[in-house]
Design a protein around this motif. Sequence first.
Motif, PDB file in Angstrom:
ATOM      1  N   LEU A 176       0.820  -1.201   0.000  1.00 45.46           N
ATOM      2  CA  LEU A 176       0.000   0.000   0.000  1.00 45.46           C
ATOM      3  C   LEU A 176       0.860   1.259   0.000  1.00 45.46           C
ATOM      4  O   LEU A 176       0.532   2.248  -0.642  1.00 45.46           O
ATOM      5  CB  LEU A 176      -0.950   0.012   1.190  1.00 45.46           C
ATOM      6  CG  LEU A 176      -2.076  -1.016   1.137  1.00 45.46           C
ATOM      7  CD1 LEU A 176      -2.823  -1.052   2.465  1.00 45.46           C
ATOM      8  CD2 LEU A 176      -3.023  -0.721  -0.011  1.00 45.46           C
ATOM      9  N   VAL A 177       1.974   1.226   0.708  1.00 44.31           N
ATOM     10  CA  VAL A 177       2.870   2.385   0.761  1.00 44.31           C
ATOM     11  C   VAL A 177       3.623   2.544  -0.563  1.00 44.31           C
ATOM     12  O   VAL A 177       3.778   3.650  -1.068  1.00 44.31           O
ATOM     13  CB  VAL A 177       3.861   2.249   1.937  1.00 44.31           C
ATOM     14  CG1 VAL A 177       4.951   3.307   1.861  1.00 44.31           C
ATOM     15  CG2 VAL A 177       3.118   2.353   3.260  1.00 44.31           C
ATOM     16  N   GLU A 178       4.075   1.428  -1.143  1.00 43.39           N
ATOM     17  CA  GLU A 178       4.866   1.472  -2.377  1.00 43.39           C
ATOM     18  C   GLU A 178       4.035   1.852  -3.594  1.00 43.39           C
ATOM     19  O   GLU A 178       4.537   2.460  -4.531  1.00 43.39           O
ATOM     20  CB  GLU A 178       5.515   0.115  -2.630  1.00 43.39           C
ATOM     21  CG  GLU A 178       6.601  -0.219  -1.637  1.00 43.39           C
ATOM     22  CD  GLU A 178       7.091  -1.652  -1.768  1.00 43.39           C
ATOM     23  OE1 GLU A 178       6.675  -2.355  -2.721  1.00 43.39           O
ATOM     24  OE2 GLU A 178       7.875  -2.072  -0.905  1.00 43.39           O
ATOM     25  N   LEU A 180      -2.232   8.501  -5.974  1.00 43.33           N
ATOM     26  CA  LEU A 180      -1.927   9.651  -6.810  1.00 43.33           C
ATOM     27  C   LEU A 180      -0.944   9.256  -7.906  1.00 43.33           C
ATOM     28  O   LEU A 180      -0.036   8.447  -7.687  1.00 43.33           O
ATOM     29  CB  LEU A 180      -1.331  10.770  -5.960  1.00 43.33           C
ATOM     30  CG  LEU A 180      -2.123  11.165  -4.714  1.00 43.33           C
ATOM     31  CD1 LEU A 180      -1.362  12.210  -3.909  1.00 43.33           C
ATOM     32  CD2 LEU A 180      -3.495  11.657  -5.093  1.00 43.33           C
ATOM     33  N   TRP A 181      -1.074   9.872  -9.066  1.00 41.98           N
ATOM     34  CA  TRP A 181      -0.194   9.609 -10.187  1.00 41.98           C
ATOM     35  C   TRP A 181       1.162  10.251  -9.942  1.00 41.98           C
ATOM     36  O   TRP A 181       1.254  11.398  -9.540  1.00 41.98           O
ATOM     37  CB  TRP A 181      -0.819  10.151 -11.461  1.00 41.98           C
ATOM     38  CG  TRP A 181       0.024  10.018 -12.697  1.00 41.98           C
ATOM     39  CD1 TRP A 181       0.361   8.863 -13.328  1.00 41.98           C
ATOM     40  CD2 TRP A 181       0.595  11.073 -13.447  1.00 41.98           C
ATOM     41  NE1 TRP A 181       1.110   9.147 -14.437  1.00 41.98           N
ATOM     42  CE2 TRP A 181       1.277  10.503 -14.528  1.00 41.98           C
ATOM     43  CE3 TRP A 181       0.609  12.457 -13.318  1.00 41.98           C
ATOM     44  CZ2 TRP A 181       1.954  11.252 -15.466  1.00 41.98           C
ATOM     45  CZ3 TRP A 181       1.278  13.200 -14.241  1.00 41.98           C
ATOM     46  CH2 TRP A 181       1.944  12.596 -15.321  1.00 41.98           C
ATOM     47  N   HIS A 182       2.246   9.478 -10.184  1.00 43.45           N
ATOM     48  CA  HIS A 182       3.602   9.969  -9.981  1.00 43.45           C
ATOM     49  C   HIS A 182       4.438   9.929 -11.252  1.00 43.45           C
ATOM     50  O   HIS A 182       5.628  10.213 -11.208  1.00 43.45           O
ATOM     51  CB  HIS A 182       4.304   9.169  -8.878  1.00 43.45           C
ATOM     52  CG  HIS A 182       3.720   9.400  -7.520  1.00 43.45           C
ATOM     53  ND1 HIS A 182       4.076  10.450  -6.727  1.00 43.45           N
ATOM     54  CD2 HIS A 182       2.763   8.720  -6.841  1.00 43.45           C
ATOM     55  CE1 HIS A 182       3.408  10.410  -5.598  1.00 43.45           C
ATOM     56  NE2 HIS A 182       2.592   9.386  -5.645  1.00 43.45           N
ATOM     57  N   GLY A 183       3.830   9.553 -12.378  1.00 42.56           N
ATOM     58  CA  GLY A 183       4.554   9.551 -13.641  1.00 42.56           C
ATOM     59  C   GLY A 183       4.346   8.253 -14.417  1.00 42.56           C
ATOM     60  O   GLY A 183       3.731   7.313 -13.938  1.00 42.56           O
ATOM     61  N   ASP A 184       4.883   8.245 -15.639  1.00 40.14           N
ATOM     62  CA  ASP A 184       4.770   7.098 -16.539  1.00 40.14           C
ATOM     63  C   ASP A 184       6.142   6.489 -16.788  1.00 40.14           C
ATOM     64  O   ASP A 184       7.172   7.158 -16.667  1.00 40.14           O
ATOM     65  CB  ASP A 184       4.168   7.527 -17.882  1.00 40.14           C
ATOM     66  CG  ASP A 184       2.732   7.996 -17.766  1.00 40.14           C
ATOM     67  OD1 ASP A 184       2.039   7.579 -16.828  1.00 40.14           O
ATOM     68  OD2 ASP A 184       2.308   8.786 -18.627  1.00 40.14           O
ATOM     69  N   THR A 185       6.142   5.228 -17.175  1.00 38.32           N
ATOM     70  CA  THR A 185       7.370   4.517 -17.504  1.00 38.32           C
ATOM     71  C   THR A 185       7.069   3.529 -18.627  1.00 38.32           C
ATOM     72  O   THR A 185       5.921   3.074 -18.740  1.00 38.32           O
ATOM     73  CB  THR A 185       7.945   3.813 -16.258  1.00 38.32           C
ATOM     74  OG1 THR A 185       9.230   3.280 -16.556  1.00 38.32           O
ATOM     75  CG2 THR A 185       7.054   2.702 -15.753  1.00 38.32           C
ATOM     76  N   PRO A 186       8.081   3.210 -19.463  1.00 37.01           N
ATOM     77  CA  PRO A 186       7.823   2.224 -20.534  1.00 37.01           C
ATOM     78  C   PRO A 186       7.573   0.835 -19.978  1.00 37.01           C
ATOM     79  O   PRO A 186       7.906   0.499 -18.910  1.00 37.01           O
ATOM     80  CB  PRO A 186       9.089   2.251 -21.369  1.00 37.01           C
ATOM     81  CG  PRO A 186      10.043   3.160 -20.731  1.00 37.01           C
ATOM     82  CD  PRO A 186       9.402   3.758 -19.530  1.00 37.01           C
ATOM     83  N   GLU A 199       2.254  10.434   0.752  1.00 35.15           N
ATOM     84  CA  GLU A 199       3.109  10.013   1.864  1.00 35.15           C
ATOM     85  C   GLU A 199       2.363  10.134   3.184  1.00 35.15           C
ATOM     86  O   GLU A 199       1.744  11.153   3.477  1.00 35.15           O
ATOM     87  CB  GLU A 199       4.374  10.871   1.909  1.00 35.15           C
ATOM     88  CG  GLU A 199       5.398  10.364   2.898  1.00 35.15           C
ATOM     89  CD  GLU A 199       6.706  11.107   2.805  1.00 35.15           C
ATOM     90  OE1 GLU A 199       7.367  11.224   3.838  1.00 35.15           O
ATOM     91  OE2 GLU A 199       7.052  11.561   1.698  1.00 35.15           O
ATOM     92  N   GLY A 200       2.400   9.064   3.959  1.00 34.75           N
ATOM     93  CA  GLY A 200       1.750   9.051   5.260  1.00 34.75           C
ATOM     94  C   GLY A 200       0.264   8.779   5.213  1.00 34.75           C
ATOM     95  O   GLY A 200      -0.403   8.852   6.232  1.00 34.75           O
ATOM     96  N   ASP A 201      -0.269   8.462   4.028  1.00 36.53           N
ATOM     97  CA  ASP A 201      -1.705   8.223   3.915  1.00 36.53           C
ATOM     98  C   ASP A 201      -1.997   6.981   3.068  1.00 36.53           C
ATOM     99  O   ASP A 201      -2.578   7.078   1.994  1.00 36.53           O
ATOM    100  CB  ASP A 201      -2.396   9.442   3.310  1.00 36.53           C
ATOM    101  CG  ASP A 201      -3.909   9.318   3.324  1.00 36.53           C
ATOM    102  OD1 ASP A 201      -4.446   8.459   4.047  1.00 36.53           O
ATOM    103  OD2 ASP A 201      -4.561  10.085   2.600  1.00 36.53           O
ATOM    104  N   PRO A 202      -1.590   5.781   3.527  1.00 38.18           N
ATOM    105  CA  PRO A 202      -1.800   4.582   2.726  1.00 38.18           C
ATOM    106  C   PRO A 202      -3.271   4.239   2.512  1.00 38.18           C
ATOM    107  O   PRO A 202      -3.598   3.480   1.625  1.00 38.18           O
ATOM    108  CB  PRO A 202      -1.090   3.480   3.514  1.00 38.18           C
ATOM    109  CG  PRO A 202      -1.004   3.990   4.900  1.00 38.18           C
ATOM    110  CD  PRO A 202      -0.921   5.488   4.792  1.00 38.18           C
TER     111      PRO A 202
END
Length: 88
Positions: A49-51, A82-88, A74-77
Amino acid sequence: MDDAGARLYGRDDDDQGALVAGHVYAALLGAPLDGELLLDVTGWVAAELVEGALLITDRGLYGPGGRAFYAPAEGDPAGPFLWHGDTP
């Protein structure tokens, strides 16, 4: 949680159904999966949940097969992912 109009990540639009009682869902906020899309996090351990999660989507920067990274604030599992970016 009101399941009217809820859409679940990983289900086809024609395979959407009501939310399952007893399951835990996290709302996905921010591009590319922003909106009324929910992720079923039932059974996830605290560390998961945190990761957060890399979710396959064709709507992101990398097109089909790309992944969008979503994690709780952070601190709210227990909060929305929230979206943190995209990766291939």
